[in-house]
Design a protein around this motif. Structure first.
Motif, PDB file in Angstrom:
ATOM      1  N   PRO A  86       6.057 -39.713 -44.972  1.00  0.00           N
ATOM      2  CA  PRO A  86       6.279 -40.012 -43.562  1.00  0.00           C
ATOM      3  C   PRO A  86       4.981 -40.502 -42.921  1.00  0.00           C
ATOM      4  CG  PRO A  86       7.048 -37.804 -44.115  1.00  0.00           C
ATOM      5  CD  PRO A  86       6.225 -38.290 -45.256  1.00  0.00           C
ATOM      6  N   TYR A 114      -3.389 -34.423 -39.367  1.00  0.00           N
ATOM      7  CA  TYR A 114      -4.609 -35.129 -38.925  1.00  0.00           C
ATOM      8  C   TYR A 114      -4.260 -36.610 -38.686  1.00  0.00           C
ATOM      9  CZ  TYR A 114      -6.408 -30.835 -40.964  1.00  0.00           C
ATOM     10  OH  TYR A 114      -6.596 -29.509 -41.281  1.00  0.00           O
ATOM     11  N   SER A 136       8.826 -44.458 -41.473  1.00  0.00           N
ATOM     12  CA  SER A 136       8.700 -43.964 -40.106  1.00  0.00           C
ATOM     13  C   SER A 136      10.091 -43.616 -39.583  1.00  0.00           C
ATOM     14  CB  SER A 136       8.100 -45.063 -39.211  1.00  0.00           C
ATOM     15  OG  SER A 136       8.311 -44.743 -37.845  1.00  0.00           O
ATOM     16  N   ILE A 137      10.193 -42.488 -38.852  1.00  0.00           N
ATOM     17  CA  ILE A 137      11.510 -42.128 -38.297  1.00  0.00           C
ATOM     18  C   ILE A 137      11.685 -42.686 -36.887  1.00  0.00           C
ATOM     19  CG2 ILE A 137      11.812 -40.054 -39.695  1.00  0.00           C
ATOM     20  CD1 ILE A 137      11.167 -38.443 -37.075  1.00  0.00           C
ATOM     21  N   GLY A 138      10.669 -43.385 -36.365  1.00  0.00           N
ATOM     22  CA  GLY A 138      10.825 -43.958 -35.022  1.00  0.00           C
ATOM     23  C   GLY A 138       9.491 -44.382 -34.445  1.00  0.00           C
ATOM     24  N   TYR A 140       7.232 -43.678 -32.273  1.00  0.00           N
ATOM     25  CA  TYR A 140       6.498 -42.684 -31.477  1.00  0.00           C
ATOM     26  C   TYR A 140       5.616 -41.953 -32.481  1.00  0.00           C
ATOM     27  CZ  TYR A 140      10.781 -40.733 -33.301  1.00  0.00           C
ATOM     28  OH  TYR A 140      11.832 -40.431 -34.134  1.00  0.00           O
ATOM     29  N   LEU A 142       4.044 -38.561 -34.019  1.00  0.00           N
ATOM     30  CA  LEU A 142       4.111 -37.096 -34.130  1.00  0.00           C
ATOM     31  C   LEU A 142       2.743 -36.563 -34.530  1.00  0.00           C
ATOM     32  CD1 LEU A 142       7.466 -37.099 -36.151  1.00  0.00           C
ATOM     33  CD2 LEU A 142       7.189 -36.632 -33.690  1.00  0.00           C
TER      34      LEU A 142
HETATM   35  N1  JCE Z   1       7.648 -41.836 -37.097  1.00  0.00           N
HETATM   36  C1  JCE Z   1       6.491 -41.060 -37.128  1.00  0.00           C
HETATM   37  C2  JCE Z   1       5.895 -40.466 -38.268  1.00  0.00           C
HETATM   38  C3  JCE Z   1       4.791 -39.814 -37.793  1.00  0.00           C
HETATM   39  C4  JCE Z   1       3.784 -39.094 -38.582  1.00  0.00           C
HETATM   40  C5  JCE Z   1       4.029 -38.775 -39.931  1.00  0.00           C
HETATM   41  C6  JCE Z   1       3.066 -38.154 -40.682  1.00  0.00           C
HETATM   42  C7  JCE Z   1       1.830 -37.854 -40.111  1.00  0.00           C
HETATM   43  C8  JCE Z   1       0.636 -37.296 -40.606  1.00  0.00           C
HETATM   44  C9  JCE Z   1      -0.278 -37.251 -39.552  1.00  0.00           C
HETATM   45  N2  JCE Z   1       0.317 -37.767 -38.452  1.00  0.00           N
HETATM   46  C10 JCE Z   1      -0.335 -37.891 -37.158  1.00  0.00           C
HETATM   47  C11 JCE Z   1      -0.881 -39.279 -37.011  1.00  0.00           C
HETATM   48  C12 JCE Z   1      -1.379 -39.633 -35.808  1.00  0.00           C
HETATM   49  C13 JCE Z   1      -1.896 -40.897 -35.639  1.00  0.00           C
HETATM   50  C14 JCE Z   1      -1.906 -41.779 -36.668  1.00  0.00           C
HETATM   51  C15 JCE Z   1      -1.394 -41.367 -37.854  1.00  0.00           C
HETATM   52  N3  JCE Z   1      -0.864 -40.106 -38.039  1.00  0.00           N
HETATM   53  C16 JCE Z   1       1.594 -38.155 -38.751  1.00  0.00           C
HETATM   54  C17 JCE Z   1       2.569 -38.764 -37.976  1.00  0.00           C
HETATM   55  N4  JCE Z   1       4.709 -40.008 -36.463  1.00  0.00           N
HETATM   56  N5  JCE Z   1       5.765 -40.766 -36.066  1.00  0.00           N
END
Ligand code: JCE
Length: 243
Positions: A86, A114, A136-138, A140, A142
């Motif tokens: 993800p 992180y 990516s699930i969307g 935005y 997380l």
């Molecule tokens: N559709 C999604 C998937 C996620 C996602 C998935 C895995 C991780 C591991 C860390 N982060 C935070 C982060 C913040 C900033 C840039 C990268 N990553 C995640 C965010 N956010 N939205």
């Protein structure tokens, strides 16, 4: 289907053992194993992250720990696994993705935190001919991958034979025919002065089907015109076009 999840927060995945998914696990339709990434750390501080090369905010997850964790978890079962990573930078996870993955023998989810996982972990896995999907699930951001894994596991497991009491509901999913679902109603017939549409109590199944299709088209046109535009040429019949 076997599902493995590697994470520094195993407790985040506890909801997978509740309710419908919990029953699928008890029924042996799914084998779920959640692994704590820190198992594969070697230092007293159990460090899983470090500063990013090139500078910038936040931390990046170290490749060594992830590499050892992936190798160890893959070795737990001889079935080939689809490794799912993800990430906000991934290809979109859609109902079509869930459908495709529901045919897999094994899924292995890697939950980053992180600013993400050192890219070489994915690169190393791919050069070993492992299937790795960054999704990516969307649109935005997380804080980590765990919530995305909850979403994807639910979307996939509900499609497995025997999981849903009524398989028809998966077939009639929103998105399965490319349209959003229309409104649903149940008893009482009038609630706070609001009545159920008469057609739904008419017993005329052709009229009911037409009414439901019209509501789905209406809602899709209003809320997701992109889905309407993406429909294949033959997806709409004359009655649909008349709507
Ligand atoms: N559709 C999604 C998937 C996620 C996602 C998935 C895995 C991780 C591991 C860390 N982060 C935070 C982060 C913040 C900033 C840039 C990268 N990553 C995640 C965010 N956010 N939205």
């Amino acid at each position: 289907m076997r599902i493995d999840v590697i994470t520094i927060f195993p407790g985040y995945l506890a909801p997978l053992r509740e309710a419908l998914l919990g029953r699928a696990i008890s029924a042996g339709l799914v084998d779920l194993a959640v692994h704590d990434l820190r198992t594969w750390t070697r230092d007293v501080h159990q460090a899983v992250d470090d500063a990013p090369y090139g500078g910038g905010p936040g931390m990046v997850m170290r490749p060594q720990v992830w590499g050892e964790a992936l190798d160890a978890v893959l070795a737990l079962d001889e079935r080939p696994a689809r490794i799912v990573v993800p990430t906000p930078a991934g290809r979109p996870f859609t109902q079509a993705t869930a459908q495709a993955w529901s045919g897999d023998e094994r899924l292995l989810f890697t939950c980053g935190r992180y600013e993400g996982i050192d890219q070489r972990v994915v690169d190393d896995a791919r050069r070993r001919d492992l299937t790795v999907d960054e999704v990516s699930i969307g649109d935005y951001v997380l804080v980590g991958g765990e919530v995305a894994v909850l979403v994807m596991v639910e979307a996939v497991v509900r499609l497995l034979p025997g999981v849903l009491g009524n398989p028809a509901s998966a077939e009639q999913d929103s998105f399965s025919d490319g349209l959003l679902e229309g409104p649903a109603f149940t008893r009482p017939e009038v609630w706070r002065g609001l009545a159920v549409p008469d057609v739904l109590r008419s017993g005329n199944h052709a009229k009911i089907a037409r009414w439901r299709r019209d509501r789905a088209l209406e809602r899709t046109a209003e809320r997701r015109p992109d889905l309407l535009a993406a429909l294949p040429e033959d997806a709409l019949d004359d009655a649909d076009r008349a709507f």
